[in-house]
Write a protein that holds these residues in place. Structure first.
Motif, mmCIF file in Angstrom:
data_model
loop_
_atom_site.group_PDB
_atom_site.id
_atom_site.type_symbol
_atom_site.label_atom_id
_atom_site.label_comp_id
_atom_site.label_asym_id
_atom_site.label_seq_id
_atom_site.Cartn_x
_atom_site.Cartn_y
_atom_site.Cartn_z
ATOM 1 N N LEU A 140 5.869 -7.069 -25.107
ATOM 2 C CA LEU A 140 6.730 -7.793 -26.041
ATOM 3 C C LEU A 140 6.145 -9.143 -26.432
ATOM 4 C CD1 LEU A 140 10.255 -7.050 -24.519
ATOM 5 C CD2 LEU A 140 9.550 -6.523 -26.867
ATOM 6 N N GLY A 293 6.403 3.506 -26.740
ATOM 7 C CA GLY A 293 6.712 2.387 -27.620
ATOM 8 C C GLY A 293 5.832 2.385 -28.858
ATOM 9 N N GLU A 297 6.979 2.870 -32.754
ATOM 10 C CA GLU A 297 6.619 1.920 -33.800
ATOM 11 C C GLU A 297 6.034 2.632 -35.010
ATOM 12 O OE1 GLU A 297 4.203 -2.292 -34.404
ATOM 13 O OE2 GLU A 297 4.149 -1.242 -32.469
ATOM 14 N N PRO A 302 8.622 -1.545 -36.005
ATOM 15 C CA PRO A 302 8.522 -2.434 -34.837
ATOM 16 C C PRO A 302 9.869 -2.785 -34.204
ATOM 17 C CG PRO A 302 8.085 -3.642 -36.859
ATOM 18 C CD PRO A 302 8.134 -2.202 -37.234
ATOM 19 N N ASP A 306 10.469 -2.466 -30.285
ATOM 20 C CA ASP A 306 10.802 -3.625 -29.453
ATOM 21 C C ASP A 306 12.109 -3.406 -28.694
ATOM 22 O OD1 ASP A 306 8.519 -4.894 -30.256
ATOM 23 O OD2 ASP A 306 9.497 -6.210 -31.714
ATOM 24 N N LEU A 309 11.337 -1.384 -25.694
ATOM 25 C CA LEU A 309 10.701 -2.179 -24.644
ATOM 26 C C LEU A 309 11.727 -3.031 -23.899
ATOM 27 C CD1 LEU A 309 7.414 -3.321 -26.443
ATOM 28 C CD2 LEU A 309 7.633 -1.644 -24.585
ATOM 29 N N VAL A 310 12.747 -3.510 -24.613
ATOM 30 C CA VAL A 310 13.832 -4.243 -23.952
ATOM 31 C C VAL A 310 14.571 -3.320 -22.985
ATOM 32 C CG1 VAL A 310 16.054 -5.392 -24.318
ATOM 33 C CG2 VAL A 310 14.121 -5.916 -25.813
#
Length: 451
Positions: A140, A293, A297, A302, A306, A309-310
C-alpha cells in the motif's frame, strides 16, 4: 455467579477441587441466561484470530484449481470449528475450570507437551504474523519503509495494544477487523459476478483428481490454530463464568463461524471466478494475496486492489492482536498452575485457583509471553525470508489441533464434567472426525516438509 462475576479461573463455587472432577452435586444449578445477540463477541475474536493470510491463500488456491467443486468442504470446515469451539467453551462454563486445569488433570505429560509447544510455537509464529501484516502495508505504501521495518512496527503495535488494554477493548477492535475483512472480501466476490448455479452444485461432496490434500486443508485450515483453545478464556473474560451462559456461548460461537463460513465461501468464489475461469496462477504463501491484488488492479482498477490490501491487513493484524492476547492468557494460566502445584509440594492436583477478571491480563507471565511473542522473533526477520518462516510454523501448528480434539473428547466424556453437560452423540462424532482430520493434516504437513 452472575454476568459480573469476579473470577475467570475455577468459577461457580469450586466445582471439584480435587482430581475427581466436577459433579456439581454440592452447588445449585446456575440459572440459564437468555441468549442475546447484543452480547456476541468472544466467538468473533477466536474466529478472526484463526483466519490469517495463509488460510485465505489456501482457500483462494482451492478455488483457482477446482472452481466451486470443493465448496462443500468449506461448509464442513465451519461445522468442525463450531464443534471444537463449543466443546472448549462448554468445558470452561460447565466445570468452572480452565482448559489448562483440565489438561493437567489428565497427567503430567500434558504439561510437558504444552510447555514445549507454546514456547517454540510462539517464537516462530511471532515472526510469521509480523511478516504477514507487513506485506500489505509495504504494497500500500511503496517506496517508504522496507518489509522488515513494517514487520517490526506491526509487532510493536500489537504489543502496545494488548499491554495497555483489556479484553473488552480487544473485542471491540477485533469486531472492527472482522467488519473490514468481511465487507472487503464479500464486495470483491460480488464484483467478480459469481455463477450461483455452479456454486450450489459445489455443495455436493465430490473429490476431483488431485484434490484430497486441498480438501483436507480447506476443512481444517480456516480458523484452526492454538487460539481455538483460548476461546474458553475469552468467554470467561467476557463475564460468562458458569453453565447458565452455555446457551449464549453457543449462539456466539455459531454466529462467529457462520460469518467465517460466508467469508471463506467469498474467497472461494474469487478464486473460482477470477483465477480458475481465466487460468491465472498466483504464488503460494502470503505472496499469493499480493498477486491477487495485482490481478484485481488489472481487472477492476487501483481502488478495488487497495481495498483488498486493506482487507488483507485486517486479516493479518487481527491474528497478531488475537494471538498476543489469547495465547498469553493460556501461558499465564499455565504458569499459575505450575506455581500452585509446586507450592502444594506434592506434584498432584493444584488447589482451587480463583483469579479476578482482568488480573491475569496484568500478571507477569501474561506480559512475559507478550514480550516473547514480540522481540525474540524479530531476530528471524533478518533472515530476509519471511515466507520460509511459514514452513516451521506449519510443522509446529500441525501437532496442536489433534491434541486439542483428543483431550476435549477425554475431558467431556469423563466425570470431570457434570453429567448433563457431557458430550452427546453428535459432539463425539464431530470431535472424533475433527481429531482424525487434523491427524491426517499433521501427517500431510510432516510429509511435505520432509521433501
Amino acid at each position: 455467579m452472575t454476568s459480573t462475576g469476579e473470577t475467570d479461573g475455577r468459577a461457580g463455587g469450586g466445582n471439584g477441587a480435587g482430581g475427581g472432577g466436577a459433579t456439581g452435586a454440592d452447588t445449585a444449578p446456575a440459572p440459564a441466561r437468555k441468549a442475546n445477540w447484543k452480547l456476541i463477541g468472544p466467538g468473533i475474536v477466536v474466529a478472526a484470530t484463526g483466519v490469517g493470510a495463509g488460510d485465505l491463500v489456501a482457500t483462494l488456491l482451492a478455488g483457482s484449481k477446482f472452481g466451486y467443486t470443493l465448496l462443500w468442504a468449506a461448509v464442513i470446515g465451519c461445522l468442525v470449528k463450531i464443534s471444537l469451539a463449543e466443546a472448549t467453551g462448554r468445558w470452561h462454563l460447565a466445570t468452572g475450570r480452565t482448559l489448562l486445569d483440565g489438561w493437567r488433570s489428565l497427567g503430567p505429560w500434558t504439561t510437558v507437551y504444552f510447555a514445549v509447544y507454546v514456547v517454540l510455537w510462539g517464537f516462530v509464529y511471532g515472526a510469521t504474523a509480523m511478516s504477514s501484516s507487513a506485506l500489505p502495508l509495504a504494497a500500500l505504501f511503496p517506496d517508504t519503509l522496507n518489509l522488515r521495518t513494517w514487520a517490526i512496527l506491526c509487532g510493536l503495535a500489537g504489543l502496545a495494544f494488548v499491554w495497555f488494554n483489556r479484553y473488552a477493548i480487544v473485542e471491540k477492535i477485533m469486531m472492527v477487523f472482522v467488519g473490514v475483512m468481511f465487507a472487503v472480501v464479500v464486495y470483491v466476490a460480488i464484483r467478480v459476478t459469481p455463477h450461483l448455479g455452479d456454486a450450489f452444485a459445489g455443495l455436493l461432496p465430490v473429490l476431483p483428481d488431485g484434490s484430497l490434500f486441498y480438501t483436507l486443508g480447506l476443512i481444517g485450515g480456516v480458523g484452526g490454530t492454538i487460539t481455538m483453545a483460548a476461546y474458553g478464556y475469552w468467554v470467561n473474560a467476557k463475564g460468562w463464568t458458569d453453565a447458565g451462559w452455555i446457551g449464549m456461548m453457543r449462539l456466539d460461537n455459531r454466529v462467529a463461524y457462520v460469518t467465517t463460513g460466508v467469508f471463506v465461501v467469498a474467497m472461494l468464489i474469487i478464486g473460482a471466478e477470477l483465477l480458475h475461469s481465466t487460468s491465472i496462477a498466483i504464488g503460494s504463501g502470503d505472496r499469493g494475496l499480493l498477486d491477487l491484488g495485482e490481478v484485481l488492479e488489472d481487472r477492476f482498477g487501483p481502488v478495488t486492489a487497495d481495498l483488498f490490501l486493506v482487507g488483507f491487513f485486517a486479516a493479518s493484524f487481527s491474528s497478531v492482536v488475537g494471538v498476543w492476547h489469547g495465547v498469553s492468557l493460556l501461558f499465564a494460566d499455565f504458569v499459575e498452575r505450575v506455581r500452585a502445584a509446586r507450592a502444594q509440594g506434592t506434584g498432584g492436583e493444584p488447589p482451587v485457583l480463583e483469579v479476578a477478571r482482568g488480573q491475569r491480563e496484568r500478571s507477569w507471565p501474561f506480559r512475559a509471553y507478550l514480550l516473547w511473542l514480540t522481540f525474540p522473533p524479530m531476530t528471524l526477520l533478518w533472515l530476509d525470508k519471511p515466507f520460509g518462516l511459514a514452513v516451521a510454523y506449519g510443522v509446529l501448528g500441525a501437532f496442536f489441533m489433534p491434541f486439542l480434539a483428543a483431550t476435549l473428547l477425554w475431558l467431556l466424556n469423563s466425570d470431570r464434567t457434570p453429567r448433563e453437560w457431557r458430550n452427546g452423540l453428535l459432539s463425539n462424532v464431530m470431535l472424533t472426525a475433527a481429531g482424525l482430520l487434523f491427524l491426517a493434516l499433521c501427517v500431510q504437513e510432516l510429509y511435505e516438509r520432509s521433501w
